[in-house]
Design an enzyme around this catalytic site. Structure first.
Site, PDB file in Angstrom:
ATOM      1  N   SER A  85       0.817  -1.220   0.000  1.00  0.00           N
ATOM      2  CA  SER A  85       0.000   0.000   0.000  1.00  0.00           C
ATOM      3  C   SER A  85       0.852   1.272   0.000  1.00  0.00           C
ATOM      4  CB  SER A  85      -0.958   0.011   1.196  1.00  0.00           C
ATOM      5  OG  SER A  85      -0.232  -0.002   2.405  1.00  0.00           O
ATOM      6  N   ASP A  96       0.983  -0.341   7.709  1.00  0.00           N
ATOM      7  CA  ASP A  96       2.383  -0.746   7.814  1.00  0.00           C
ATOM      8  C   ASP A  96       3.101  -0.434   6.500  1.00  0.00           C
ATOM      9  OD1 ASP A  96       1.322  -2.656   6.189  1.00  0.00           O
ATOM     10  OD2 ASP A  96       1.768  -4.371   7.470  1.00  0.00           O
ATOM     11  N   ASP A  98       5.549  -2.188   3.848  1.00  0.00           N
ATOM     12  CA  ASP A  98       6.199  -3.410   3.364  1.00  0.00           C
ATOM     13  C   ASP A  98       7.528  -3.009   2.735  1.00  0.00           C
ATOM     14  OD1 ASP A  98       4.081  -5.320   3.931  1.00  0.00           O
ATOM     15  OD2 ASP A  98       2.944  -4.270   2.389  1.00  0.00           O
ATOM     16  N   ASP A 150       7.272  -4.280   7.923  1.00  0.00           N
ATOM     17  CA  ASP A 150       7.531  -5.687   7.598  1.00  0.00           C
ATOM     18  C   ASP A 150       8.755  -5.718   6.687  1.00  0.00           C
ATOM     19  OD1 ASP A 150       5.289  -6.340   8.991  1.00  0.00           O
ATOM     20  OD2 ASP A 150       4.029  -6.739   7.252  1.00  0.00           O
ATOM     21  N   LYS A 211     -10.523  -0.823  -0.531  1.00  0.00           N
ATOM     22  CA  LYS A 211      -9.834  -1.370   0.643  1.00  0.00           C
ATOM     23  C   LYS A 211     -10.616  -1.082   1.921  1.00  0.00           C
ATOM     24  CE  LYS A 211      -5.277  -0.684   0.927  1.00  0.00           C
ATOM     25  NZ  LYS A 211      -4.371  -1.852   0.978  1.00  0.00           N
TER      26      LYS A 211
END
Length: 500
Positions: A85, A96, A98, A150, A211
């Site tokens: 995202s 978060d 990525d 992450d 989303k």
């Protein structure tokens, strides 16, 4: 020339009404907190800058430990890429990031999970750090300056990784192990999605909407058998290809109608599936029976193409198609001014929808153990759903998309046993009552997952008072306890049958 595997359905641009409807959508999304402040966005950039420095320092340290000359260690580089995202530009407050860490060939995955884990854990800004090395895509999860990160790792067959490296060349995947290819895939897929969308602005607004809708309707979870973030992005991108000049409001309206009417298991593709330089499996239902079994295939656009929706079950497919239908009706009402965008985002009614629920309760004796144990149980709930779908008297097994954590301080072993079986104290104690209790014998940490059951009454045996689901539950608990780190003394798993 068009983008996509078929020509557009319509190249028509937005009418004045479409623009107004889109502006209303954007305002609704703002009112619902779907855009991050400039200040918070800058904070993310600062965190990514720090991570980049830490990663480069890690590559340098390991290079020196491998006895490489200092000049080569200084030039070894290392680069971080974002995906998901954040890279798509649809992140919200609390999202978060990525992050993919790409290293040169002499850096091993074990180095990453040993060295960089310790480097990060030692930093004051880092909390809640866990490393999951045996995951399908090995990952380090952490919170860095209050932002969830992450981190995944891949090494390339290059002596050094310069700052201007791009990952679009499939030849970079040569001679890499499967975990590195999977780690690189997230970033390569995200970049391809953006490349294959005709109008990125409309795409981003439409995707923010979809989303939020999927989260509110509790159908946003790859692990539970619904669609994850990258799948929603690919589906919205496909609708954008079919209506390349449409405004975001129109894209959303078309999205729900197309997805409701889609002839599954016909796959959703953003481009033709390509061959490449590797001897790896590419999604092909004509060759592989496993691929043919996919119920709602959505295929990643970057080589090697994979099905991103292999977790979908018969139950989750039905739930999603029903939700597409509900949303299609509402979106069309919005377009005719007989409903508002906010109606689309009405919260799901999961906890009042069914008469029977299963509680899957994972328990343990410490927060660290619970994090790993609950994650393991969560990743297996889908297997329980598949087993429940084999029960003739069940029409549907509906998993809720997240678990609920609880910490219970127990004075007696009976209280601890009750907590592990989902029987918690009914009322919270006052401070005086809490002070008067003896000190805790032990603390029980629980995570409870819920599955709603819809019974097919026509299939019930005459006179049967209760649904017999003992076999799926027994098989599921056996499978979960087969985890190699399962410790009978410290962890528990029970499945409790609850009638509403």
């Amino acid at each position: 020339m068009h983008i996509g595997v078929t020509p557009p359905i319509s190249k028509e641009g937005p009418k004045p009404h479409d623009i107004v409807v889109t502006q209303m959508l954007e305002q609704t999304l703002r009112d619902l907190g779907q855009y991050e402040s400039e200040e918070d966005s800058q904070k993310r950039e600062v965190v990514l800058g720090k991570l980049d420095k830490i990663f480069k320092e890690f590559v340098r340290k390991v290079s020196l430990a491998r006895h490489l000359p200092e000049s080569i260690a200084n030039e070894a580089g290392g680069k971080i890429f974002t995906f998901g995202s954040y890279r798509l530009g649809v992140y919200t407050t609390g999202s978060d990031i990525d992050t993919l860490c790409v290293a040169p060939k002499h850096i091993q995955r074990e180095d990453f999970f040993d060295y960089i884990y310790d480097m990060l854990k030692a930093r004051a800004e880092v909390t809640e750090i866990t490393a999951v090395q045996d995951a399908y895509v090995p990952v380090i999860n952490m919170v860095f300056s209050d932002i969830s990160i992450d981190l995944v790792f891949a090494k390339l067959g290059l002596a050094s990784v310069p700052d201007d490296l791009q990952l679009s060349d499939s030849n970079l995947l040569k001679n890499l192990d499967e975990r590195c290819i999977r780690s690189l895939n997230g970033s390569r897929v995200t970049d391809e999605i953006l490349r294959l969308v005709p109008n990125v602005t409309s795409f981003r607004t439409a995707l923010r909407c979809i989303k939020l809708w999927a989260k509110r309707r509790a159908i946003y979870s790859n692990v539970m058998g619904f669609f994850g973030g990258v799948v929603w992005a690919m589906l919205v991108a496909r609708v954008c290809q079919l209506y390349p000049n449409a405004a975001a409001g129109t894209i959303v309206c078309k999205f729900f109608r197309i997805m409701h009417q889609w002839k599954w298991p016909q796959p959703v593709l953003l481009k033709a599936i390509e061959d490449g330089p590797l001897n790896v499996r590419i999604w092909n239902p004509k060759i592989y029976p496993q691929d043919k079994a996919h119920k709602m295939p959505v295929i990643t656009p970057a080589y090697p193409s994979m099905c991103a929706t292999h977790n979908v079950t018969a139950s989750t497919q039905k739930i999603m198609i029903d939700e597409f239908e509900r949303a299609a009706v509402l979106a069309e009402k919005v377009m005719t001014n007989t409903a508002q965008w906010a109606d689309l985002f009405e919260k799901n009614d999961f906890f009042s929808k069914y008469k029977i629920y299963l509680q899957v309760i994972a328990s343990s004796d410490s927060p660290d153990t619970q994090l790993k144990w609950a994650g393991t149980v969560e990743s297996r709930v889908r297997q329980l759903i598949i087993k429940l779908e084999l029960v003739e008297t069940l029409r549907l097994a509906h998993p809720f998309i997240k678990g609920f954590d609880r910490t219970t301080h127990c004075v007696t072993e009976t209280e601890a046993h009750d907590a592990a079986h989902g029987n918690f104290p009914q009322a919270a104690l006052s401070e005086e009552e809490q002070a008067a209790r003896p000190p805790s014998v032990r603390t029980v940490y629980t995570t409870t997952f819920y599955v709603g059951l819809e019974v097919d009454k026509e299939q019930m045996t005459p006179g049967a008072r209760r649904l017999d689901i003992s076999w799926p539950i027994l098989e599921f608990t056996k499978m979960v306890k087969a985890w190699d780190k399962f410790d009978e003394k410290r962890m528990g798993i029970v499945v409790v049958y609850k009638k509403r």
